[in-house]
Motif scaffolding. Structure first.
Motif, PDB file in Angstrom:
ATOM      1  N   LEU A   1       0.703  -1.496  -0.116  1.00  0.00           N
ATOM      2  CA  LEU A   1      -0.260  -0.117  -0.137  1.00  0.00           C
ATOM      3  C   LEU A   1       1.294   1.110  -0.439  1.00  0.00           C
ATOM      4  O   LEU A   1       2.055   1.007   1.000  1.00  0.00           O
ATOM      5  N   VAL A   2       1.167   1.927  -1.409  1.00  0.00           N
ATOM      6  CA  VAL A   2       1.552   3.496  -1.048  1.00  0.00           C
ATOM      7  C   VAL A   2       1.090   4.348  -1.759  1.00  0.00           C
ATOM      8  O   VAL A   2      -0.331   4.588  -2.629  1.00  0.00           O
ATOM      9  N   VAL A   3       1.320   5.299  -0.569  1.00  0.00           N
ATOM     10  CA  VAL A   3       0.226   7.135  -1.276  1.00  0.00           C
ATOM     11  C   VAL A   3       0.999   7.942  -1.771  1.00  0.00           C
ATOM     12  O   VAL A   3       2.554   7.775  -1.689  1.00  0.00           O
ATOM     13  N   PHE A   4       0.977   8.637  -2.427  1.00  0.00           N
ATOM     14  CA  PHE A   4       1.351   9.247  -3.933  1.00  0.00           C
ATOM     15  C   PHE A   4       1.280  10.562  -4.036  1.00  0.00           C
ATOM     16  O   PHE A   4       0.004  11.237  -3.547  1.00  0.00           O
ATOM     17  N   ALA A   5       2.198  12.130  -4.142  1.00  0.00           N
ATOM     18  CA  ALA A   5       1.505  13.161  -4.334  1.00  0.00           C
ATOM     19  C   ALA A   5       2.699  13.284  -5.911  1.00  0.00           C
ATOM     20  O   ALA A   5       4.123  12.582  -6.376  1.00  0.00           O
ATOM     21  N   ASN A   6       1.859  13.485  -6.899  1.00  0.00           N
ATOM     22  CA  ASN A   6       2.346  13.668  -8.225  1.00  0.00           C
ATOM     23  C   ASN A   6       2.268  12.338  -8.715  1.00  0.00           C
ATOM     24  O   ASN A   6       3.609  11.447  -9.415  1.00  0.00           O
ATOM     25  N   ALA A   7       1.383  11.961  -8.715  1.00  0.00           N
ATOM     26  CA  ALA A   7       1.649   9.651  -9.363  1.00  0.00           C
ATOM     27  C   ALA A   7       1.959   9.663 -10.765  1.00  0.00           C
ATOM     28  O   ALA A   7       0.961  10.785 -11.077  1.00  0.00           O
ATOM     29  N   PRO A   8       2.773   8.500 -11.445  1.00  0.00           N
ATOM     30  CA  PRO A   8       3.505   8.935 -12.480  1.00  0.00           C
ATOM     31  C   PRO A   8       1.671   7.408 -12.943  1.00  0.00           C
ATOM     32  O   PRO A   8       1.075   6.793 -12.108  1.00  0.00           O
ATOM     33  N   GLU A   9       1.182   7.541 -14.262  1.00  0.00           N
ATOM     34  CA  GLU A   9       0.210   7.037 -14.638  1.00  0.00           C
ATOM     35  C   GLU A   9       1.251   6.037 -15.409  1.00  0.00           C
ATOM     36  O   GLU A   9      -0.175   4.827 -15.799  1.00  0.00           O
ATOM     37  N   ASP A  10       2.474   5.425 -15.941  1.00  0.00           N
ATOM     38  CA  ASP A  10       2.477   4.572 -16.323  1.00  0.00           C
ATOM     39  C   ASP A  10       3.878   4.067 -15.639  1.00  0.00           C
ATOM     40  O   ASP A  10       4.991   3.727 -16.156  1.00  0.00           O
TER      41      ASP A  10
ATOM     42  N   VAL B   1       5.000   8.118  -0.002  1.00  0.00           N
ATOM     43  CA  VAL B   1       5.634   7.194   1.316  1.00  0.00           C
ATOM     44  C   VAL B   1       4.606   5.287   1.491  1.00  0.00           C
ATOM     45  O   VAL B   1       3.551   5.222   1.080  1.00  0.00           O
ATOM     46  N   ARG B   2       5.121   4.732   1.910  1.00  0.00           N
ATOM     47  CA  ARG B   2       4.791   3.403   2.328  1.00  0.00           C
ATOM     48  C   ARG B   2       6.048   2.908   3.559  1.00  0.00           C
ATOM     49  O   ARG B   2       6.559   2.738   3.670  1.00  0.00           O
ATOM     50  N   VAL B   3       5.380   3.320   4.400  1.00  0.00           N
ATOM     51  CA  VAL B   3       5.624   2.988   6.181  1.00  0.00           C
ATOM     52  C   VAL B   3       4.888   1.876   6.171  1.00  0.00           C
ATOM     53  O   VAL B   3       3.560   1.614   5.774  1.00  0.00           O
ATOM     54  N   ILE B   4       5.417   0.668   7.053  1.00  0.00           N
ATOM     55  CA  ILE B   4       4.549  -0.213   8.227  1.00  0.00           C
ATOM     56  C   ILE B   4       4.957  -0.308   9.848  1.00  0.00           C
ATOM     57  O   ILE B   4       6.029  -0.430   9.674  1.00  0.00           O
ATOM     58  N   PRO B   5       3.819   0.308   9.477  1.00  0.00           N
ATOM     59  CA  PRO B   5       3.818   0.352  11.570  1.00  0.00           C
ATOM     60  C   PRO B   5       3.433  -1.070  11.723  1.00  0.00           C
ATOM     61  O   PRO B   5       2.268  -1.837  11.511  1.00  0.00           O
TER      62      PRO B   5
ATOM     63  N   VAL C   1      11.374   8.916  -5.579  1.00  0.00           N
ATOM     64  CA  VAL C   1       9.582   8.160  -4.744  1.00  0.00           C
ATOM     65  C   VAL C   1      10.019   9.119  -3.471  1.00  0.00           C
ATOM     66  O   VAL C   1       9.516   9.853  -2.882  1.00  0.00           O
ATOM     67  N   GLY C   2      10.290   8.376  -1.917  1.00  0.00           N
ATOM     68  CA  GLY C   2       9.535   8.726  -1.164  1.00  0.00           C
ATOM     69  C   GLY C   2      10.322   7.718   0.181  1.00  0.00           C
ATOM     70  O   GLY C   2      10.789   6.824   0.444  1.00  0.00           O
ATOM     71  N   LEU C   3       9.607   8.569   1.216  1.00  0.00           N
ATOM     72  CA  LEU C   3       9.784   7.357   2.337  1.00  0.00           C
ATOM     73  C   LEU C   3       9.135   5.476   1.404  1.00  0.00           C
ATOM     74  O   LEU C   3       7.727   5.686   2.449  1.00  0.00           O
ATOM     75  N   ASP C   4       9.746   5.130   2.011  1.00  0.00           N
ATOM     76  CA  ASP C   4       9.959   3.954   1.808  1.00  0.00           C
ATOM     77  C   ASP C   4      10.176   2.160   1.934  1.00  0.00           C
ATOM     78  O   ASP C   4      11.034   2.602   2.097  1.00  0.00           O
ATOM     79  N   MET C   5       9.098   1.566   2.185  1.00  0.00           N
ATOM     80  CA  MET C   5       9.469   0.470   3.472  1.00  0.00           C
ATOM     81  C   MET C   5       9.994   0.596   3.980  1.00  0.00           C
ATOM     82  O   MET C   5      11.449  -0.056   4.246  1.00  0.00           O
TER      83      MET C   5
ATOM     84  N   MET D   1       5.791  -1.727  -8.216  1.00  0.00           N
ATOM     85  CA  MET D   1       5.167  -2.235  -7.491  1.00  0.00           C
ATOM     86  C   MET D   1       5.621  -1.352  -6.305  1.00  0.00           C
ATOM     87  O   MET D   1       6.793  -1.676  -5.994  1.00  0.00           O
ATOM     88  N   ALA D   2       4.562  -0.679  -5.544  1.00  0.00           N
ATOM     89  CA  ALA D   2       3.235  -1.000  -5.773  1.00  0.00           C
ATOM     90  C   ALA D   2       2.585   0.134  -6.147  1.00  0.00           C
ATOM     91  O   ALA D   2       1.759   0.029  -5.937  1.00  0.00           O
ATOM     92  N   GLY D   3       2.927   1.208  -6.264  1.00  0.00           N
ATOM     93  CA  GLY D   3       2.374   2.455  -7.067  1.00  0.00           C
ATOM     94  C   GLY D   3       2.152   1.587  -8.684  1.00  0.00           C
ATOM     95  O   GLY D   3       1.805   3.078  -9.053  1.00  0.00           O
ATOM     96  N   ALA D   4       2.072   0.736  -8.846  1.00  0.00           N
ATOM     97  CA  ALA D   4       1.619   0.064 -10.402  1.00  0.00           C
ATOM     98  C   ALA D   4       0.225   0.889 -10.839  1.00  0.00           C
ATOM     99  O   ALA D   4      -0.716  -0.221 -10.180  1.00  0.00           O
ATOM    100  N   PHE D   5      -1.016   1.449 -11.392  1.00  0.00           N
ATOM    101  CA  PHE D   5      -2.135   1.377 -11.865  1.00  0.00           C
ATOM    102  C   PHE D   5      -1.475   2.134 -13.674  1.00  0.00           C
ATOM    103  O   PHE D   5      -0.572   3.402 -13.993  1.00  0.00           O
ATOM    104  N   LEU D   6      -2.216   1.859 -14.130  1.00  0.00           N
ATOM    105  CA  LEU D   6      -2.357   2.714 -15.932  1.00  0.00           C
ATOM    106  C   LEU D   6      -4.338   3.940 -15.907  1.00  0.00           C
ATOM    107  O   LEU D   6      -4.851   3.707 -14.988  1.00  0.00           O
ATOM    108  N   GLY D   7      -3.561   5.178 -15.511  1.00  0.00           N
ATOM    109  CA  GLY D   7      -3.838   6.096 -15.603  1.00  0.00           C
ATOM    110  C   GLY D   7      -4.642   6.430 -17.045  1.00  0.00           C
ATOM    111  O   GLY D   7      -4.974   5.614 -17.925  1.00  0.00           O
TER     112      GLY D   7
END
Lengths: 96, 452
Positions: B187-196, B400-404, B364-368, B200-206
């Motif tokens: 599970l990842v949350v984005f700012a300005n997520a790329p559509e292509d 951000v993909r953090v795991i509490p 990317v960002g704060l990942d895993m 993973m985990a951020g892949a989707f088709l825009g």
């Protein structure tokens, strides 16, 4: 240079300790497999036997995977590492 | 003719430096799978994915055989499910996640991305339902990944969604606590997520993407590291040049594989994602590249400067190698997936605040990042808000993909397995963000969003 690109060519690299019959054994396998050797360069780099072969797969009896497995087996027997890769890969990486 | 030196350089990249293609990701449009009941819609989704992607794994293996280039993952990305499921009337979208999971397994891919929504300016009814379904959806599926775009430079930051996602991440951790909160790794949350994006985990088709498309993600931290070992002590201009040349070669391998896959599958080629993607294997680490710059440990002062240069040089070399570059394209710094990062996080040289600074200049960002299980949802939302601000106000992608991890404290370790790796629990600033997060609303788009 692009004219040298050929869909059916591959580069075989052999790296390991020098021993009697490395070229003979590999050439014998390639002949048996219908693979024509276009070019060979061979050198000893820091005591390590290094050979590069350019081969033509046009008449090859086996697919790349099977050929690679057979080369692996020969490599294990002689104690060297043998790798075969399509020439397109080298052109893609090293030529603009 | 290719020279002996070039041949041997290539062979070493594959044999000693872990060069591989990290992923071939097939993007599949599911807009035409909307239907007036969830059952009908799910059937259409399953049928379409399994029809278009049935040969994906086989073709990937054929290409590996032809070029002897390892292709580590074959994956699928789809249209955000919040769009596809909207017409179905379903209240809970878990069955859509299960359908994606089933389709992924049938095709033999290891991840499918697109249990997603784009809410940077606000929620639709369907977006809200999707987000509320995430904890359950990720706990009952194995291969589904979820991503939510919370902010963009054009729209600003949806702080209601930032607040809600803090809660959702906590609930997802709780729902998968028997597996060390594995759900949060998907599970990842984005700012300005790329559509292509193929990763993973951020892949989707825009929504602007074609019907079906092949996107390829390269890898290659080991190759960059080995190249830098040849220029020890040289000035940084030489280092930049060396990275560019190595990135060029790596990208060309990706382009060759992408074009071949596109041709064999009869699906258009989309983009190459130039990201340096590490793995937990020794010799495949971005952290170690930064140390090769001359830093005693990744995380030392100077790390951000080194990462900025690395990221930029990779892009410069890569864009020369392929005209179609997209996705995230830069250096990834996922802690648990990078052997070098894991070590410095364990030893305390790399802290969350330094990682935050590094995300200003990486792709990317704060990942895993594993954090204590008792971290409040509002603190997680605070982490997300900061990261979204970095992306939104600097006109770049951040995530951000953090795991509490429930029951775990600073100093404990968690094991996710495979490419997801393992991680020490990192310390989180305990000062509260609660009243700030409780405000909600939207952070307006920055002034430089007005470029018309």
């Amino acid at each position: 240079m692009s004219t040298e690109k050929d869909k059916n060519k591959a580069v075989i690299t052999v790296v390991g300790c020098d021993a009697v019959g490395i070229i003979a054994k590999i050439s014998a396998l390639l002949a048996e497999e219908g693979v024509n050797i276009n070019d060979i360069t061979q050198t000893i780099l820091d005591d390590i036997f290094t050979m590069i072969m350019l081969v033509d797969l046009k008449g090859a009896k086996s697919e790349m995977k099977a050929l690679s497995d057979k080369l692996d087996k020969v490599g294990e027997e002689i104690g060297v590492s043998i790798r075969i890769q399509h020439t397109d890969l080298f052109y893609a990486m090293h030529r603009i | 003719m290719i020279t002996d030196f070039e041949v041997l350089e290539t062979v070493r990249m594959f044999q000693e430096q872990h060069l591989d293609v990290r992923t071939i990701t097939m993007g599949i449009n599911l807009m035409d799978c909307a239907a007036d009941t969830p059952e009908k819609s799910c059937q259409k989704i399953y049928d379409k994915i399994t029809r278009l992607a049935k040969d994906l794994v086989k073709v990937g293996e054929e290409i590996t055989e032809k070029y002897r280039v390892p292709i580590v993952n074959k994956r699928i990305s789809v249209t955000p499910i919040s769009i596809v499921a909207a017409a179905s009337g379903a209240k809970d979208y878990t069955m859509f996640a299960k359908t994606l999971d089933r389709a992924a397994k049938e095709c033999g891919v290891n991840f499918i991305g697109g249990f997603s929504a784009m809410v940077q300016k606000g929620y639709t009814v369907s977006d809200k339902r999707l987000i509320e379904s995430i904890p359950e959806a990720l706990s009952v599926t194995d291969n589904v990944c979820s991503s939510i775009n919370l902010a963009s430079t054009r729209s600003g930051i949806n702080m209601d969604a930032v607040r809600d996602m803090g809660e959702i991440i906590k609930k997802t951790a709780e729902a998968t606590k028997d597996r060390d909160a594995l759900g949060c790794a998907k599970l990842v949350v984005f700012a300005n997520a790329p559509e292509d994006n193929p990763f993973m985990a951020g892949a989707f088709l825009g929504p602007g993407e074609p019907e079906c498309v092949i996107n390829v993600g390269i890898s290659g931290p080991g190759v960059i590291k080995a190249a830098l070992e040849t220029v020890k002590g040289e000035d940084l201009g030489v280092v930049a040049e060396t990275i560019k040349k190595a990135a060029f070669k790596i990208t060309r391998v990706g382009e060759l594989v992408a074009r071949e896959a596109s041709q064999r599958l009869n699906v258009p080629f989309g983009i190459i994602d130039l990201s340096l993607a590490p793995t937990p294997a020794v010799g495949d680490s971005v952290g170690r590249i930064l140390e090769e710059f001359g830093l005693e440990h990744c995380g030392a002062w100077g790390t951000t400067a080194a990462l900025a240069m690395l990221n930029d040089a990779v892009k410069k070399g890569g864009t020369m190698a392929s005209s179609f570059v997209g996705g995230l394209s830069g250096a990834f710094i996922p802690v648990s997936e990078d052997e070098g990062m894991i070590e410095v996080a364990e030893k305390g040289f790399l802290r969350l605040e330094k990682l935050e600074a590094m995300t200003c200049v990486c792709s990317v960002g704060l990942d895993m990042i594993a954090i204590p299980g008792d971290t409040p949802a509002s603190t997680i939302s605070g982490i997300i808000a900061d990261e979204m601000a970095l992306g939104t106000f600097n006109n770049k992608t951040t995530a951000v993909r953090v795991i509490p991890v429930p029951g775990k404290k600073v100093g404990d370790q968690v094991e996710f397995g495979g490419l997801l790796g393992y991680a020490p629990i990192m310390e989180v600033n305990t000062a509260s963000s609660e009243a700030f997060i409780a405000r909600g609303g939207r952070i307006p788009a920055p002034i430089h969003s007005m470029r018309n």
